[in-house]
Design a protein around this motif. Structure first.
Motif, PDB file in Angstrom:
ATOM      1  N   GLU B  82       0.831  -1.206   0.000  1.00  0.00           N
ATOM      2  CA  GLU B  82       0.000   0.000   0.000  1.00  0.00           C
ATOM      3  C   GLU B  82       0.874   1.268   0.000  1.00  0.00           C
ATOM      4  N   GLU B  83       1.925   1.235   0.842  1.00  0.00           N
ATOM      5  CA  GLU B  83       2.817   2.399   0.918  1.00  0.00           C
ATOM      6  C   GLU B  83       3.572   2.600  -0.389  1.00  0.00           C
ATOM      7  N   GLY B  85       2.505   1.754  -3.276  1.00  0.00           N
ATOM      8  CA  GLY B  85       1.515   2.265  -4.224  1.00  0.00           C
ATOM      9  C   GLY B  85       1.383   3.777  -4.121  1.00  0.00           C
ATOM     10  N   LYS B  86       1.405   4.288  -2.876  1.00  0.00           N
ATOM     11  CA  LYS B  86       1.279   5.733  -2.671  1.00  0.00           C
ATOM     12  C   LYS B  86       2.480   6.461  -3.277  1.00  0.00           C
ATOM     13  N   ASP B  89       2.178   6.364  -7.021  1.00  0.00           N
ATOM     14  CA  ASP B  89       1.165   7.347  -7.453  1.00  0.00           C
ATOM     15  C   ASP B  89       1.741   8.753  -7.464  1.00  0.00           C
ATOM     16  N   TYR B  90       2.462   9.062  -6.379  1.00  0.00           N
ATOM     17  CA  TYR B  90       3.041  10.400  -6.249  1.00  0.00           C
ATOM     18  C   TYR B  90       4.011  10.679  -7.399  1.00  0.00           C
ATOM     19  N   GLU B  92       4.165   9.142 -10.297  1.00  0.00           N
ATOM     20  CA  GLU B  92       3.432   9.179 -11.577  1.00  0.00           C
ATOM     21  C   GLU B  92       2.800  10.547 -11.812  1.00  0.00           C
ATOM     22  N   ARG B  93       2.261  11.126 -10.730  1.00  0.00           N
ATOM     23  CA  ARG B  93       1.641  12.444 -10.853  1.00  0.00           C
ATOM     24  C   ARG B  93       2.670  13.499 -11.246  1.00  0.00           C
ATOM     25  N   ARG B  94       3.832  13.428 -10.584  1.00  0.00           N
ATOM     26  CA  ARG B  94       4.879  14.413 -10.912  1.00  0.00           C
ATOM     27  C   ARG B  94       5.288  14.279 -12.375  1.00  0.00           C
ATOM     28  N   THR B  96       3.495  12.922 -14.880  1.00  0.00           N
ATOM     29  CA  THR B  96       2.399  13.320 -15.763  1.00  0.00           C
ATOM     30  C   THR B  96       2.337  14.844 -15.901  1.00  0.00           C
TER      31      THR B  96
END
Lengths: 159, 115
Positions: B82-83, B85-86, B89-90, B92-94, B96
């Motif tokens: 889970e950690e 994954g976070k 995600d972080y 990937e956002r940067r 993107t």
């Protein structure tokens, strides 16, 4: 990437329920020309936006799965963090306070009541000015509180 | 995806706006050969090494990259799914958001052009 980037959200919120031209989207969102164009294309590819003629519109037939992906709790949390981080890194006109405050239960109640007043003030202010203030000129406001011990436990366990 | 394709894709990611002539100059591989390799011709070991060397040199320009690699290995060993994954995600956002800010988004592989 799951969910939406805050840049994508700004474009969607700029369009809202209307049909806007590229120039109108750009004027509402305040994004640079190339960024605005890239995001519009990305949203069309994902099936979130539709383009008819020279106008952009939100697709009314977004699947429930996609809706969950866009508006799900985790996605919204990640998006909020993105914006909060930007506020923290802001160089000009930065307003940010972060404090560990000792409060007895009475003061805590008073503080929560003040927050509730603040919330209704913001709601009224938004209602009054939303038609005249474009999205790009709106203010991001956030607040929150939590007990140190429980927050530290969360930091430790990573949940 | 084959090791060769991965390497070429990584190379194009690190040098997205590079012309074939520039790629040739950087790797020491002939320009017509570069064109063929970008279009999927099988690579020789020394050519693969030339691409890897160019990528490594580019990565070495950013000292935080090796730090990131080290931390990622530790994270993979210690953090929960889970950690991780976070964090993913972080990141990937940067990435993107950075891609949105580019002048244009160029698909990898498909647009190799001779300068």
């Amino acid at each position: 990437m799951r969910g939406l980037s805050s840049l994508e959200r700004v474009i969607l919120e700029s369009i809202g329920m209307e049909s806007l031209t590229y120039d109108e989207v750009q004027a509402q969102s305040g994004l640079q020309e190339n960024v605005c164009f890239n995001i519009l294309q990305a949203l069309i590819i994902r099936g979130i936006l539709k383009c008819s003629g020279n106008k952009y519109k939100i697709n009314e037939n977004i699947s429930p799965l996609m809706m969950e992906e866009i508006n799900g709790l985790e996605a919204r949390k990640a998006e909020s963090l993105e914006i909060m981080e930007a506020v923290l890194e802001q160089n000009t006109d930065k307003i940010f306070r972060f404090q560990k405050v000792a409060m007895d239960s009475r003061d805590e109640k008073i503080f929560k009541a003040m927050l509730s007043n603040l919330e209704s003030f913001l709601k009224d202010a938004h209602k009054k000015a939303q038609s005249s203030v474009p999205l790009k000129n709106r203010q991001v406001v956030f607040w929150g509180m939590g007990e140190v011990q429980s927050l530290m436990n969360q930091v430790m366990t990573g949940r | 995806m084959s090791l060769q394709n991965k390497t070429v894709q990584r190379y194009r990611l690190f040098f997205p706006k590079e012309t074939l002539r520039e790629s040739s100059g950087r790797t020491g591989i002939q320009i017509t050969r570069i064109f063929r390799l970008f279009n999927g011709k099988p690579m020789k070991v020394e050519e693969l090494e030339a691409f890897e060397k160019a990528i490594n040199e580019k990565m070495a320009e950013n000292p935080n990259f090796s730090r990131l690699n080290y931390v990622m290995e530790e994270a993979a060993a210690l953090l929960t799914n889970e950690e991780l994954g976070k964090i993913a995600d972080y990141m990937e956002r940067r990435v993107t958001n950075k891609k949105f800010a580019r002048t244009y988004i160029r698909p990898l592989f498909q647009d190799a052009s001779i300068a």
